[in-house]
Design a protein around this motif. Structure first.
Motif, PDB file in Angstrom:
ATOM      1  N   HIS A 210     104.854  42.752  21.773  1.00 46.95           N
ATOM      2  CA  HIS A 210     103.704  43.580  21.412  1.00 46.95           C
ATOM      3  C   HIS A 210     102.588  43.399  22.448  1.00 46.95           C
ATOM      4  CE1 HIS A 210     105.266  44.604  17.374  1.00 46.95           C
ATOM      5  NE2 HIS A 210     105.844  43.406  17.456  1.00 46.95           N
ATOM      6  N   LEU A 211     102.154  44.524  22.998  1.00 53.42           N
ATOM      7  CA  LEU A 211     101.094  44.519  24.011  1.00 53.42           C
ATOM      8  C   LEU A 211      99.905  45.312  23.482  1.00 53.42           C
ATOM      9  CD1 LEU A 211     104.049  45.306  25.690  1.00 53.42           C
ATOM     10  CD2 LEU A 211     102.634  44.221  27.421  1.00 53.42           C
ATOM     11  N   VAL A 212      98.703  44.755  23.639  1.00 54.21           N
ATOM     12  CA  VAL A 212      97.491  45.330  23.053  1.00 54.21           C
ATOM     13  C   VAL A 212      96.535  45.763  24.154  1.00 54.21           C
ATOM     14  CG1 VAL A 212      95.441  44.811  21.677  1.00 54.21           C
ATOM     15  CG2 VAL A 212      97.692  44.019  20.923  1.00 54.21           C
ATOM     16  N   LEU A 213      96.008  46.990  24.021  1.00 54.42           N
ATOM     17  CA  LEU A 213      94.954  47.503  24.904  1.00 54.42           C
ATOM     18  C   LEU A 213      93.793  47.981  24.042  1.00 54.42           C
ATOM     19  CD1 LEU A 213      97.787  48.299  26.515  1.00 54.42           C
ATOM     20  CD2 LEU A 213      96.201  49.573  27.952  1.00 54.42           C
ATOM     21  N   LEU A 214      92.589  47.577  24.401  1.00 56.09           N
ATOM     22  CA  LEU A 214      91.371  48.083  23.774  1.00 56.09           C
ATOM     23  C   LEU A 214      90.619  48.866  24.846  1.00 56.09           C
ATOM     24  CD1 LEU A 214      90.236  44.814  21.926  1.00 56.09           C
ATOM     25  CD2 LEU A 214      91.676  46.639  21.040  1.00 56.09           C
ATOM     26  N   THR A 215      90.677  50.192  24.794  1.00 55.01           N
ATOM     27  CA  THR A 215      90.132  50.984  25.892  1.00 55.01           C
ATOM     28  C   THR A 215      89.717  52.373  25.432  1.00 55.01           C
ATOM     29  OG1 THR A 215      90.636  51.906  28.077  1.00 55.01           O
ATOM     30  CG2 THR A 215      92.454  51.761  26.528  1.00 55.01           C
ATOM     31  N   ASP A 216      88.784  52.955  26.175  1.00 55.12           N
ATOM     32  CA  ASP A 216      88.402  54.356  25.973  1.00 55.12           C
ATOM     33  C   ASP A 216      88.675  55.168  27.240  1.00 55.12           C
ATOM     34  OD1 ASP A 216      86.493  53.293  27.617  1.00 55.12           O
ATOM     35  OD2 ASP A 216      84.765  53.990  26.463  1.00 55.12           O
ATOM     36  N   HIS A 241     100.145  48.780  21.546  1.00 50.57           N
ATOM     37  CA  HIS A 241      99.140  49.069  20.522  1.00 50.57           C
ATOM     38  C   HIS A 241      97.836  49.403  21.252  1.00 50.57           C
ATOM     39  CE1 HIS A 241     101.693  47.253  17.309  1.00 50.57           C
ATOM     40  NE2 HIS A 241     102.074  46.450  18.302  1.00 50.57           N
ATOM     41  N   ILE A 242      97.475  50.677  21.282  1.00 50.28           N
ATOM     42  CA  ILE A 242      96.264  51.122  21.978  1.00 50.28           C
ATOM     43  C   ILE A 242      95.188  51.407  20.939  1.00 50.28           C
ATOM     44  CG2 ILE A 242      95.254  52.833  23.516  1.00 50.28           C
ATOM     45  CD1 ILE A 242      98.019  53.279  24.697  1.00 50.28           C
ATOM     46  N   VAL A 243      94.090  50.672  21.029  1.00 46.29           N
ATOM     47  CA  VAL A 243      92.955  50.854  20.122  1.00 46.29           C
ATOM     48  C   VAL A 243      91.815  51.464  20.924  1.00 46.29           C
ATOM     49  CG1 VAL A 243      91.327  49.721  18.567  1.00 46.29           C
ATOM     50  CG2 VAL A 243      93.677  48.869  18.758  1.00 46.29           C
ATOM     51  N   THR A 244      91.249  52.550  20.410  1.00 47.28           N
ATOM     52  CA  THR A 244      90.168  53.236  21.114  1.00 47.28           C
ATOM     53  C   THR A 244      89.074  53.617  20.125  1.00 47.28           C
ATOM     54  OG1 THR A 244      89.694  55.032  22.667  1.00 47.28           O
ATOM     55  CG2 THR A 244      91.201  55.529  20.861  1.00 47.28           C
ATOM     56  N   ASP A 245      87.988  54.177  20.639  1.00 52.77           N
ATOM     57  CA  ASP A 245      86.897  54.577  19.750  1.00 52.77           C
ATOM     58  C   ASP A 245      87.139  55.996  19.233  1.00 52.77           C
ATOM     59  OD1 ASP A 245      86.374  56.111  21.962  1.00 52.77           O
ATOM     60  OD2 ASP A 245      84.630  54.965  22.601  1.00 52.77           O
ATOM     61  N   LYS A 246      86.233  56.441  18.385  1.00 52.88           N
ATOM     62  CA  LYS A 246      86.441  57.722  17.703  1.00 52.88           C
ATOM     63  C   LYS A 246      86.395  58.898  18.666  1.00 52.88           C
ATOM     64  CE  LYS A 246      84.841  60.341  13.681  1.00 52.88           C
ATOM     65  NZ  LYS A 246      83.874  60.376  12.539  1.00 52.88           N
ATOM     66  N   LYS A 247      85.488  58.874  19.633  1.00 55.79           N
ATOM     67  CA  LYS A 247      85.343  60.014  20.540  1.00 55.79           C
ATOM     68  C   LYS A 247      86.532  60.154  21.488  1.00 55.79           C
ATOM     69  CE  LYS A 247      82.686  57.585  24.117  1.00 55.79           C
ATOM     70  NZ  LYS A 247      83.794  57.559  25.082  1.00 55.79           N
ATOM     71  N   THR A 248      87.225  59.054  21.774  1.00 59.22           N
ATOM     72  CA  THR A 248      88.344  59.097  22.719  1.00 59.22           C
ATOM     73  C   THR A 248      89.690  59.196  22.006  1.00 59.22           C
ATOM     74  OG1 THR A 248      86.996  57.592  24.073  1.00 59.22           O
ATOM     75  CG2 THR A 248      89.203  58.016  24.852  1.00 59.22           C
ATOM     76  N   VAL A 266     104.696  53.575  21.550  1.00 62.79           N
ATOM     77  CA  VAL A 266     103.248  53.574  21.772  1.00 62.79           C
ATOM     78  C   VAL A 266     102.552  53.979  20.479  1.00 62.79           C
ATOM     79  CG1 VAL A 266     101.326  54.571  23.048  1.00 62.79           C
ATOM     80  CG2 VAL A 266     103.491  54.124  24.216  1.00 62.79           C
ATOM     81  N   GLU A 267     101.603  53.146  20.067  1.00 55.12           N
ATOM     82  CA  GLU A 267     100.762  53.460  18.917  1.00 55.12           C
ATOM     83  C   GLU A 267      99.329  53.656  19.410  1.00 55.12           C
ATOM     84  OE1 GLU A 267      99.277  51.410  14.714  1.00 55.12           O
ATOM     85  OE2 GLU A 267      99.691  50.174  16.484  1.00 55.12           O
ATOM     86  N   VAL A 268      98.703  54.749  18.997  1.00 55.93           N
ATOM     87  CA  VAL A 268      97.300  55.009  19.321  1.00 55.93           C
ATOM     88  C   VAL A 268      96.517  55.026  18.018  1.00 55.93           C
ATOM     89  CG1 VAL A 268      95.644  56.615  20.319  1.00 55.93           C
ATOM     90  CG2 VAL A 268      97.894  56.336  21.378  1.00 55.93           C
ATOM     91  N   LYS A 269      95.483  54.194  17.962  1.00 50.32           N
ATOM     92  CA  LYS A 269      94.710  54.075  16.730  1.00 50.32           C
ATOM     93  C   LYS A 269      93.226  54.035  17.059  1.00 50.32           C
ATOM     94  CE  LYS A 269      95.110  51.698  12.287  1.00 50.32           C
ATOM     95  NZ  LYS A 269      95.785  50.588  11.560  1.00 50.32           N
ATOM     96  N   GLY A 270      92.431  54.756  16.288  1.00 44.84           N
ATOM     97  CA  GLY A 270      90.985  54.769  16.477  1.00 44.84           C
ATOM     98  C   GLY A 270      90.300  53.758  15.574  1.00 44.84           C
ATOM     99  N   LYS A 344     101.874  37.176  17.361  1.00 45.11           N
ATOM    100  CA  LYS A 344     101.793  36.895  18.796  1.00 45.11           C
ATOM    101  C   LYS A 344     101.665  38.211  19.547  1.00 45.11           C
ATOM    102  CE  LYS A 344     103.977  33.651  22.023  1.00 45.11           C
ATOM    103  NZ  LYS A 344     105.181  32.809  22.270  1.00 45.11           N
ATOM    104  N   ILE A 345     100.750  38.263  20.496  1.00 47.21           N
ATOM    105  CA  ILE A 345     100.566  39.493  21.277  1.00 47.21           C
ATOM    106  C   ILE A 345     100.222  39.135  22.726  1.00 47.21           C
ATOM    107  CG2 ILE A 345      99.814  40.863  19.291  1.00 47.21           C
ATOM    108  CD1 ILE A 345      97.167  40.124  21.798  1.00 47.21           C
ATOM    109  N   VAL A 346     100.463  40.087  23.621  1.00 50.19           N
ATOM    110  CA  VAL A 346      99.999  39.994  25.008  1.00 50.19           C
ATOM    111  C   VAL A 346      98.848  40.974  25.154  1.00 50.19           C
ATOM    112  CG1 VAL A 346     100.547  40.415  27.429  1.00 50.19           C
ATOM    113  CG2 VAL A 346     102.207  39.267  25.957  1.00 50.19           C
ATOM    114  N   PHE A 347      97.701  40.451  25.542  1.00 44.54           N
ATOM    115  CA  PHE A 347      96.518  41.292  25.703  1.00 44.54           C
ATOM    116  C   PHE A 347      96.406  41.740  27.154  1.00 44.54           C
ATOM    117  CE2 PHE A 347      92.072  41.717  26.956  1.00 44.54           C
ATOM    118  CZ  PHE A 347      91.647  42.690  26.064  1.00 44.54           C
ATOM    119  N   LEU A 348      96.174  43.044  27.356  1.00 43.50           N
ATOM    120  CA  LEU A 348      96.026  43.605  28.698  1.00 43.50           C
ATOM    121  C   LEU A 348      94.729  44.400  28.784  1.00 43.50           C
ATOM    122  CD1 LEU A 348      99.658  44.975  29.266  1.00 43.50           C
ATOM    123  CD2 LEU A 348      98.700  42.826  30.128  1.00 43.50           C
ATOM    124  N   ASP A 349      93.952  44.152  29.842  1.00 38.76           N
ATOM    125  CA  ASP A 349      92.784  44.988  30.114  1.00 38.76           C
ATOM    126  C   ASP A 349      93.243  46.331  30.663  1.00 38.76           C
ATOM    127  OD1 ASP A 349      90.368  43.997  29.301  1.00 38.76           O
ATOM    128  OD2 ASP A 349      90.077  42.724  31.052  1.00 38.76           O
TER     129      ASP A 349
END
Length: 532
Positions: A210-216, A241-248, A266-270, A344-349
C-alpha cells in the motif's frame, strides 16, 4: 709637390710633398696623425651605435624624471646608480602602496570618498588631479565597496524572485485541472468508480503493498504512479491510496478514471469524504492555527532582518513556502486516522520519481520503530548538508539545546515506510500535539515553519535508518551536488526544494528524469500545452 700619373689610365694618384709638415701648428700635426691612426671604416659602426643608444638614454632619463614626481623621493634616486634598473623604485612604490592599502583597510567601510562607478572614471580621476597613492587606495576601496553592494543586492533580489516563482501554479497545470473537471461533469467514464468494484477488497488487504500520496497536484500524482508501476517487478501487488482536497477531487478522479493503470489499483479519495469525529476536527484546526502563527512570526522576524547574501540564505526563505501551511502536508501525522484498516504503508511525496522496484522496502524490519527513513542521503556517513537539526530547530532556546544535538542529521521526509500498528501503540499523533502546545507556550520559538521540524521532535527515538540508496533528496535546489552515479542508483529521487520539476524554474539537468514519466500524448496534456 709632385704628381705621378700612370700612363695606363688614372687609376692611382699620388701626391707627395717633402714640406708637408713644415709650417703647421703642433695640434694640426697631432690631428693629422690621429686621422691616420683611425680608419674610416670604424667611424660608421660607432655612429650607428651612438644613434641607437642616445635615443634610449634620452627616453630613459625622461621617464625617470617624470617618475620621480610621484614614485621617487628625489630625482637623484631615480637617475643615480640605478640608471639602468628601476628595482628600488618599484620596491618603494610597492611599499607605499601596501601602506596605503592597509590604511584604507583599517578605515573600515565608512569612507567619505566619492563613489566611483567604473575603472575609466578612476583612471580619469587619478590622472586629472595627480593624486597620490593613498588617494588611489581609498578611491579603489570605495569603488569596490559600491560594486560589492550592487552584487549582493542583485543576488538577494534574484533569490527572492526565484523563491516567489516557486509559489505559483503554472497556467498549464491550472488548465489541466479545469479541463479534467469539465470532463468529470460531461463524461460518465470520468466519474466511474475508483477502484472498480472487483478490486475494492484489495484496499485493506495486508498482502498487498500500500502506497499513500497526499496531494492536490494531478500531474505530479500521475508521475508518481506511472514511475512506480513502470519500475515494479510485481505491479499487480501495488495499491495506491491518493488523498486530495475537495477542489482537486474531481480532476484527480477524472484523470485516473480516464487513464487507468495496468495491473495496479488506484483509489482517489477527497478529504470531504472522511467522516471524522468532532474531536479530530478540532485537533486539526488547532494544528493548522499553530502552524499559521509559527509561519507569521517567522515571516515578521525575517522581514525585520537585513541579512546579506551568503550563498545559502535561500534556505531562510524556504520555510515561507505555501507547503508550510498546506493542510494535506500536515495531515501526514494523521495517517493512522486516514487509514484505520491498514497496518503498514509506504508514504510518497508528490515531487518524487521512483526509479527502481521498491517492493523490498515493504519487507524491511523496522525493529519495532514507527518509521523507516534515510538519514545521510547521498554524500556518506554523517553528511547531511542543509539537513541537520540546527537547520530546523532553534538551538538558542534552552529547551532545544539541552535535549538535542544541533549537528545531528535529520531524517528525510518524502519516501518513508510507516508501521502504523507501532504508531498506534506509541500514540505519535498525541506526542505531536504536545510539542505544538509546548511551542505555543514558548512563544512559537522552538522551530521554523514546516512539516518536518515538529515531526523530528514527535518521532524522536522511533525512527529506523534505512540505506541511503533508497532515497536521494535535494534535487529541487538551485545547485544540486548529487553525482550522476548516485542518481542512477537511487530507488527514489526527490525534488525537495523550491525548483519543482513542473515549474519553469525546474533544473533541466534533473528535470528530464521527471519528464520521461509524463504522458505527453494525453489530449488534456496537449491542450494545456504542458511541455517537457
Amino acid at each position: 709637390m709632385k704628381f705621378y700619373i700612370s700612363t695606363k689610365g688614372i687609376k692611382r694618384l699620388t701626391i707627395s710633398s717633402s714640406d708637408a709638415g713644415k709650417g703647421l701648428p703642433e695640434t694640426s700635426k697631432s690631428t693629422t696623425a690621429l686621422s691616420r691612426r683611425i680608419p674610416s671604416r670604424t667611424l660608421l659602426p660607432v655612429a650607428l651605435v651612438l644613434g641607437i643608444v642616445l635615443p634610449f638614454l634620452f627616453v630613459r632619463i625622461a621617464f625617470l624624471v617624470l617618475e620621480s614626481t610621484t614614485a621617487c623621493y628625489s630625482t637623484l634616486d631615480c637617475i643615480g646608480w640605478r640608471f639602468f634598473s628601476g628595482a628600488d623604485t618599484s620596491l618603494k612604490l610597492r611599499e607605499e602602496l601596501s601602506r596605503a592599502l592597509l590604511e584604507a583597510n583599517k578605515a573600515g567601510n565608512n569612507i567619505n570618498e566619492e563613489r566611483i562607478g567604473s575603472f575609466n572614471e578612476l583612471v580619469k580621476e587619478m590622472t586629472s588631479k595627480r593624486q597620490d597613492v593613498r588617494a588611489f587606495a581609498f578611491k579603489t576601496k570605495a569603488m569596490l565597496l559600491q560594486m560589492e553592494h550592487k552584487v549582493q543586492s542583485a543576488r538577494q533580489r534574484e533569490s527572492i524572485y526565484w523563491h516567489l516563482a516557486s509559489h505559483g501554479v503554472p497556467k498549464s497545470l491550472h488548465c489541466l485541472c479545469l479541463k479534467l473537471a469539465e470532463e468529470y461533469a460531461v463524461n460518465s467514464l470520468a466519474r466511474s468508480r475508483l477502484p472498480p468494484p472487483e478490486y475494492v477488497t484489495r484496499l485493506a488487504d495486508s498482502s498487498f503493498l500500500h502506497l499513500v500520496l497526499l496531494t492536490d497536484n494531478v500531474l505530479a500524482a500521475s508521475v508518481v504512479v506511472s514511475s512506480t508501476i513502470q519500475n515494479s517487478a510485481n505491479p499487480e501487488k501495488l495499491v495506491f491510496h491518493i488523498v486530495t482536497d475537495k477542489k482537486t477531487y474531481t480532476p484527480m478522479h477524472a484523470w485516473f478514471a480516464t487513464n487507468p493503470v495496468k495491473s495496479a489499483v488506484v483509489e482517489v479519495k477527497g478529504l470531504h469524504q472522511y467522516d471524522w469525529s468532532q474531536e479530530a476536527n478540532v485537533e486539526v484546526k488547532e494544528m493548522l492555527e499553530i502552524h499559521r502563527l509559527i509561519w507569521k512570526q517567522y515571516y515578521n522576524n525575517l522581514k525585520g532582518e537585513d541579512f546579506e547574501y551568503d550563498g545559502a540564505h535561500t534556505r531562510y526563505l524556504e520555510p515561507l513556502s505555501p507547503s508550510s501551511l498546506s493542510l494535506l502536508n500536515h495531515l501526514r501525522v494523521y495517517i493512522p486516522e486516514l487509514f484505520p484498516d491498514l497496518n503498514k504503508i509506504v508514504f510518497l511525496d508528490d515531487d518524487i520519481v521512483v526509479q527502481h522496484d521498491i517492493s523490498s522496502l515493504w519487507e524491511l524490519d523496522l525493529n519495532r520503530k514507527v518509521v523507516g527513513a534515510v538519514f545521510n542521503s547521498w554524500c556518506g556517513d554523517d553528511c547531511c548538508p542543509g539537513n541537520k537539526y540546527s537547520n530546523y530547530l532553534n538551538f538558542s532556546h534552552p529547551y532545544i539545546s539541552s535535549h538535542f544535538d544541533h549537528d545531528r542529521c535529520a531524517w528525510l521526509y518524502g519516501m518513508n515506510i510507516f508501521d502504523i500498528e507501532a504508531w498506534r501503540r506509541t500514540n505519535m499523533t498525541a506526542t505531536y500535539h504536545q510539542w505544538l502546545k509546548l511551542n505555543l507556550e514558548s512563544g512559537l520559538a522552538l522551530w521554523s515553519p514546516g512539516v518536518l521540524p515538529p515531526s523530528l521532535l514527535a518521532f524522536e527515538g522511533h525512527v529506523h535508518p534505512i540505506d541511503p540508496s533508497w532515497h536521494v533528496a535535494g534535487l529541487g535546489y538551485q545547485y544540486p551536488e548529487v553525482h550522476q552515479e548516485t542518481l542512477k542508483d537511487a530507488a527514489v529521487i526527490h525534488f525537495s526544494g523550491p525548483a519543482k520539476p513542473w515549474l519553469e524554474i525546474g533544473l533541466p539537468e534533473v528535470r528530464r528524469l521527471w519528464n520521461k514519466h509524463v504522458n505527453f500524448s494525453n489530449k488534456f496534456i496537449r491542450k494545456c500545452r504542458i511541455m517537457g
